[in-house]
Enzyme design. Structure first.
Site, short mmCIF file in Angstrom:
data_model
loop_
_atom_site.label_atom_id
_atom_site.label_comp_id
_atom_site.label_asym_id
_atom_site.label_seq_id
_atom_site.Cartn_x
_atom_site.Cartn_y
_atom_site.Cartn_z
N CYS A 56 0.84 -1.20 0.00
CA CYS A 56 0.00 0.00 0.00
C CYS A 56 0.87 1.25 0.00
CB CYS A 56 -0.93 0.02 1.22
SG CYS A 56 -1.95 1.51 1.24
N ILE B 266 -0.63 -6.01 -10.15
CA ILE B 266 0.13 -5.16 -9.25
C ILE B 266 -0.81 -4.31 -8.39
CG2 ILE B 266 2.16 -4.88 -10.76
CD1 ILE B 266 0.90 -2.24 -11.78
N ASN B 267 -0.26 -3.76 -7.33
CA ASN B 267 -0.94 -2.70 -6.60
C ASN B 267 -0.72 -1.39 -7.38
OD1 ASN B 267 -2.16 -1.13 -4.48
ND2 ASN B 267 -1.43 -2.62 -3.00
N GLY C 38 -6.10 2.33 -12.78
CA GLY C 38 -6.89 2.54 -13.99
C GLY C 38 -6.11 2.28 -15.27
N THR D 294 -10.50 -0.13 -10.28
CA THR D 294 -10.97 1.13 -10.84
C THR D 294 -11.97 0.93 -11.98
OG1 THR D 294 -8.82 2.02 -10.21
CG2 THR D 294 -10.11 3.33 -11.74
C1 LIG Z 1 -9.74 3.78 -4.07
C2 LIG Z 1 -8.81 2.61 -4.03
C3 LIG Z 1 -8.56 1.97 -2.82
C4 LIG Z 1 -7.69 0.90 -2.74
N1 LIG Z 1 -7.47 0.28 -1.54
C5 LIG Z 1 -6.68 -0.82 -1.47
C6 LIG Z 1 -6.51 -1.53 -0.27
O1 LIG Z 1 -7.05 -1.19 0.78
N2 LIG Z 1 -5.71 -2.63 -0.29
C7 LIG Z 1 -5.09 -3.08 -1.42
O2 LIG Z 1 -4.41 -4.10 -1.39
N3 LIG Z 1 -5.24 -2.43 -2.59
C8 LIG Z 1 -6.01 -1.31 -2.65
N4 LIG Z 1 -6.17 -0.66 -3.85
C9 LIG Z 1 -5.49 -1.18 -5.06
C10 LIG Z 1 -6.46 -2.00 -5.95
O3 LIG Z 1 -6.93 -3.14 -5.23
C11 LIG Z 1 -5.76 -2.46 -7.23
O4 LIG Z 1 -4.73 -3.35 -6.92
C12 LIG Z 1 -5.17 -1.32 -8.03
O5 LIG Z 1 -6.05 -0.22 -7.99
C13 LIG Z 1 -4.90 -1.66 -9.49
O6 LIG Z 1 -6.02 -2.16 -10.16
P1 LIG Z 1 -7.12 -1.28 -10.94
O7 LIG Z 1 -6.40 -0.41 -11.93
O8 LIG Z 1 -8.06 -2.26 -11.53
O9 LIG Z 1 -7.78 -0.42 -9.89
C14 LIG Z 1 -7.03 0.44 -3.92
C15 LIG Z 1 -7.28 1.08 -5.13
C16 LIG Z 1 -8.16 2.14 -5.20
C17 LIG Z 1 -8.39 2.81 -6.53
#
Ligand SMILES: Cc1cc2nc3c(=O)[nH]c(=O)nc-3n(C[C@H](O)[C@H](O)[C@H](O)COP(=O)(O)O)c2cc1C
Ligand SMILES: Cc1cc2nc3c(=O)[nH]c(=O)nc-3n(C[C@H](O)[C@H](O)[C@H](O)COP(=O)(O)OP(=O)(O)OC[C@H]3O[C@@H](n4cnc5c(N)ncnc54)[C@H](O)[C@@H]3O)c2cc1C
Ligand SMILES: Cc1cc2nc3c(=O)[nH]c(=O)nc-3n(C[C@H](O)[C@H](O)[C@H](O)COP(=O)(O)OP(=O)(O)OC[C@H]3O[C@@H](n4cnc5c(N)ncnc54)[C@H](O)[C@@H]3O)c2cc1C
Ligand SMILES: Cc1cc2nc3c(=O)[nH]c(=O)nc-3n(C[C@H](O)[C@H](O)[C@H](O)COP(=O)(O)O)c2cc1C
Ligand code: FES
Ligand code: FES
Lengths: 276, 315, 315, 276
Positions: free
Chosen positions: C136, C197-198, C223, C272
């Site tokens: 994180c 990935i995160n 995103g 996202t």
């Molecule tokens: C608003 C928001 C909150 C998030 N909170 C967490 C979290 O608490 N723990 C975690 O492991 N990843 C968290 N993430 C990361 C997402 O789980 C994900 O891994 C990352 O956004 C990439 O994927 P995406 O582009 O589909 O969002 C968060 C992402 C967003 C946008």
């Protein structure tokens, strides 16, 4: 934002008309007097995405007459989708005309034009000019289905013969457009072609079989469109007249071709000089 | 109300390099300038960073080399260039008549490469400054290693520093955990300025043909997509070093450029923005002037780093 | 021609966790599922990764926490959560009736935190698997350090592994030079799967107010903007480990998801994408079925890693 | 792509009409029978960006009658720019209605509505309902310039009094809209307001001065819009009835407020319970 001086080849054009002869095929007419005046057959423009953020899109100059040009779009991705939404009165910034067009002299007096899909867009001006210069011109035009065979009548109106082919057999020859020519044998002096890469490769093979030369106009992804980024290269014989001097052969380099920029050295190349 | 005072001064100093306009055109994106001369008045640019040159000629990667992606571009050119000897013989003389600064860009695969090419290139009068590209992600693992390893980054910089007295800009990679740490060693090794950032490593796959879209498999991501990454990199570097920073990554508007300036960049560089619209550098310069004028600020230098409480640089 | 055979099997296995549909909803993006129940039929999802929980309650970062950027989103929530005790007491029981898999997400600031929270959470029947969020970026330097340091990543994983026999997914950070190296140590430390990935670290500046847009200054970029970065990360990790990968970062369509699968991901996660359109997970699942059916492929597993010649994983 | 089942609160709506009362202010009417039927005053929808890739946009439900709703857009960035291009016949996917609206009962029988700019959008339905329920309603409406004061007549038609203010003095009071009420003194029982944050803070101060309570509807950036991401928080008194139980106070936590989600616990809050 203050008005910027517009340099020579950047134009703020306005959409004058729009038609959609088939789903996802859109032809937009533009008030663009300078481009209309200066465009050589086979040149292209870079169209700035109206919403920004995306790289500009290379588009062949389809029609050019008076103060008006037109562009033919096939919607394949986000940029063509956005451009296809343009309507009469909307503005569009274009850079161009860019690139070297077809070498019409070298095509001679009896030319087969081969168009695959939207490749047609880069062949209308060459057809008109060749015909005006007294050549005989026949268009071989292929698309996936009958409806996607648009505007063949513009070529007929200019005096060209037309043969059609569709992938699904819904109109004309059922199969590839190159098969039509192969069947006819050597009835033309040269070939000028534009379409997707696999088709152009087939044109190269066909030309070799028929013993004629072919100029092919390539459609690859461009970034700058002006030769600055070296992103749009195609492997070319070192001996080609279009081969850039750059770079010289490095010690240990096993590749015996050069990389020519499609946007700058092309987009039209002699198919027998391409190494793809 | 707009203060109608004198035109704001938007010039920028990068060590000994003075730019009348704070916009450089990103290396590899603008050729040597002449390619864009029919689209843009080059006199309105701060300068052009030339395409990176290496010791030996390079044919570069096979095609395809470009993939448009969401709000950006993937590229894998692979440093196609004629090699320093041929470059000096045929190309450099042409740069003399550029009506803006000309910054040579040097890439390499060894510390010795960086020293050798820097010395040869910087010796030429046509070249106003050198940018050391230790961060090219598109040449196998080799190139980028330098910017991702403090020791290599330091040695390459030191070698180039010893090879020229001209302004030396070192270009950093975002593909690290702590870019500020790299920035510090590069500053200590004698860089006059830092270019922050080069492209971010990425790739795209063609699901119809079940293979990578780039012949090189991976490439460098540029454009608006990486802007937040680049602004943060500038922000962090600006808290770590005192030398000026050239901010870059996704600049398309004056407001984008100002994000970099407020984070701590003395000047900016525009690469992919030129591909979205060739008028971007002109709009950036005029938009910065307007921003300053509207706020009654006399010089761009005054606002460098002003959103960044930890900014340590000289304005 | 479309082969009208049996519906393709798009189920996925992550160690002992079986998903009937290969889509997880990204941690922190989907609450505990119920928040989205009025917009999406949860039974059509593979599962929900719950918001990360920590040992102690956290109020999270001040507002603003979100900034929309080009093709993406910056967030800095700062792990707002009720802490494990209150979570176990009030929240976990509600997960029992979710019609899809429920993956608990554990965040921490010490190796001991990871062990403690994992043990407490995994002990509950309502939890099908644990995702270890060692990546994180929005809690100062603390949180992400674990995923950016091989030694810490290894120790956190080992501690969590010792604390539960349930499937353990470890979530990696892209903010490193060599993600494959981290993946290897995490695999060796006993992870059953990897989430790759995160978010990528980034920031944005408000040029009118001359300050960062996020109260926390920097945040995590997610995103479409990061998709090329994420696909490459999956590609590289898939060449380094044999355990399954949950690919994520900018997935909005089935074609996006398939890029990850062809690179080597066994399943995907959507975060996202739900914010761009809540129907995305349904469109992804149905689009994957169509893709397989059109090619006459019976199971999704067959194509995992098929664009990646170096893919080492088990399909 | 196969047609997806549409879950209860996701709607494929169609643009029925569009007007642009001032530059960059666009009102689009939509055929959206379910939302029209179910919307409570002060609720919002999440509008899916037609071209994808961008996070959906929170928009107040402006009008709702019969099968039609409308949305009022002020173009401030890329998403509102894109939505503003929608034309009659275009499709738009909306999630909603979402959030808690105004607590109309608690507003009583003599209500001052304060609208700043596009904040007007969230106040028409409350005005109509309050008036239908027999309350007296007066709208105080501020904008930067005369032209941007759009649609005040819809409030008059519903039976509300209207006072106007502009930043540039081109119409009504020259200055902030809150100054109008401050000048009048305590002539209303309660306030309901919607507009940019600085205005709503001023409303909070004003309400305290006047000794009345105010409900304010906040406009912050949303991601999920349904309470799932905790991205849209505002600091709120722990004692507020709207305070989420989550999280309990951590040892060492010095902040004595909670974070409420604007999309879920709000978007309407009592101004005297906000800690901003
Ligand atoms: C608003 C928001 C909150 C998030 N909170 C967490 C979290 O608490 N723990 C975690 O492991 N990843 C968290 N993430 C990361 C997402 O789980 C994900 O891994 C990352 O956004 C990439 O994927 P995406 O582009 O589909 O969002 C968060 C992402 C967003 C946008
Ligand atoms: C000199 C030249 C002239 C050209 N002239 C014309 C012209 O006149 N008219 C014209 O229309 N084009 C023309 N092109 C091609 C045009 O520039 C490209 O098609 C353009 O890149 C499309 O941009 P896009 O953003 O719409 O699609 P991109 O995002 O670039 O993606 C398009 C390609 O990506 C793949 N792709 C992406 N999404 C999907 C999907 N959902 N399904 C299947 N495949 C997908 C396909 O390979 C597709 O072809 C020309 C190109 C050149 C170089
Ligand atoms: C419950 C709720 C209801 C809402 N109702 C409405 C409504 O009915 N109508 C409506 O129009 N909006 C409404 N909003 C606000 C709307 O959701 C936001 O304005 C939306 O985020 C705009 O998206 P965008 O992409 O157009 O702009 P964004 O990219 O989100 O950027 C907009 C903001 O960024 C800054 N910004 C970005 N670019 C510039 C620039 N070039 N110059 C100056 N500033 C800039 C400004 O602060 C501007 O306000 C509502 C919000 C909420 C939470
Ligand atoms: C097509 C292309 C070629 C590039 N070539 C080089 C190069 O040769 N040397 C270099 O230092 N950077 C190179 N870059 C990186 C850019 O100079 C710039 O640092 C990066 O793209 C980020 O800025 P942007 O988003 O404005 O493009 C290249 C970028 C692109 C898109
Ligand atoms: S597109 Fe840049 S060189 Fe051709
Ligand atoms: S926008 Fe996600 S909780 Fe409010």
């Amino acid at each position: 934002m203050p008005v910027l001086e517009t340099p020579p080849l950047v134009h703020e054009t306005v959409v004058s008309d729009r038609r959609e002869p088939f789903s996802d095929i859109v032809i937009i007419g533009l008030y663009a007097p300078k481009i209309a005046r200066e465009a050589r057959p086979g040149q292209f423009v870079m169209a700035v995405t109206p919403s920004g953020e995306r790289v500009a899109t290379a588009l062949g100059i389809y029609e050019a007459a008076g103060d008006r040009i037109s562009l033919m779009l096939v919607v394949v991705g986000p940029r063509t989708r956005e451009l296809a939404l343009l309507e009469r009165g909307d503005r569009l910034v274009l850079a161009g005309p860019l690139g070297n067009g077809f070498q019409l002299q070298a095509l001679g007096k009896n030319v087969a034009l081969i168009a695959g899909g939207v490749g047609l867009a880069s062949l209308l001006l060459p057809a008109q000019r060749l015909l005006a210069d007294g050549a005989r011109v026949h268009l071989y035009y292929g698309a996936r289905t009958a409806g996607a065979l648009v505007d063949a009548e513009l070529f007929e109106a200019a005096g060209a013969g037309v043969s059609l082919a569709t992938d699904d057999g819904s109109r004309g020859h059922h199969g590839y457009v190159t098969e039509l020519l192969a069947r006819e044998g050597r009835t033309h002096e040269t070939i000028a072609a534009c379409g997707p890469s696999p088709m152009l490769r087939a044109v190269g093979t066909l030309a070799r079989t028929l013993g004629v030369r072919a100029q092919v106009s390539l459609e690859e992804t461009f970034a700058c469109g002006v030769g600055a980024c070296w992103g749009c290269v195609v492997p070319l014989e070192r001996s080609s007249a279009q081969a850039p001097a750059f770079p010289p052969v490095a010690p240990g380099e096993t590749r015996d071709y050069v990389h020519a920029r499609i946007c700058k050295e092309g987009p039209v190349f002699w198919s027998d000089e391409l190494r793809w | 109300m707009v203060t109608k005072a004198a035109e704001p001064d938007i010039s920028a100093r990068l060590g000994g390099l003075r730019l009348s306009v704070p916009t450089l055109m990103g290396s590899g994106c603008y050729g040597s300038g002449e390619e864009y001369a029919s689209l843009v008045d080059l006199a309105q640019l701060g300068g052009v960073v030339l395409k990176s040159v290496t010791r030996l000629p390079r044919l570069g990667n096979d095609a395809p080399r470009l993939v448009p992606v969401a709000s950006g571009l993937l590229n894998a050119i692979g440093l196609q260039n004629p090699g320093i000897e041929s470059y000096l013989a045929s190309d450099v003389a042409k740069f003399a008549d550029r009506p803006c600064a000309v910054v040579g860009s040097v890439a390499g695969f060894s510390v010795d490469d960086y020293a050798f090419v820097t010395e040869r290139l910087a010796a030429r009068d046509e070249i106003d400054a050198i940018e050391l590209n230790i961060s090219c992600p598109n040449v196998g693992a080799e190139g980028e290693t330098f910017a991702c390893d403090p020791d290599l980054a330091e040695r390459a910089t030191r070698a180039a520093r010893a090879a020229t007295a001209k302004p030396l800009i070192v270009k950093l990679s975002p593909n690290v955990t702590d870019i500020a740490a790299i920035a510090r060693v590069v500053e200590a090794a004698g860089a006059d300025a830092l270019a922050v950032i080069n492209t971010v490593r990425g790739m795209a796959i063609d699901v119809d043909r079940v293979k990578p879209k780039l012949a090189n498999v991976s490439g460098g991501l540029s454009g608006a997509a990486i802007r937040p990454i680049a602004v943060l990199a500038v922000w962090e570097v600006a808290r770590a070093v005192r030398i000026p920073i050239v901010g870059q990554g996704g600049i398309e508007t004056a407001r984008d450029a100002l994000e970099f300036v407020l984070a701590g960049a003395t000047a900016v560089s525009i690469g992919t923005g030129n591909f979205t619209d060739p008028r971007v550098p002109l709009a950036v310069a005029s938009g910065i002037r307007t921003y300053l004028a509207e706020r009654g600020i006399a010089t761009l230098a005054e606002i460098v780093g002003s959103a960044n409480p930890g900014f340590r640089g000289a304005r």
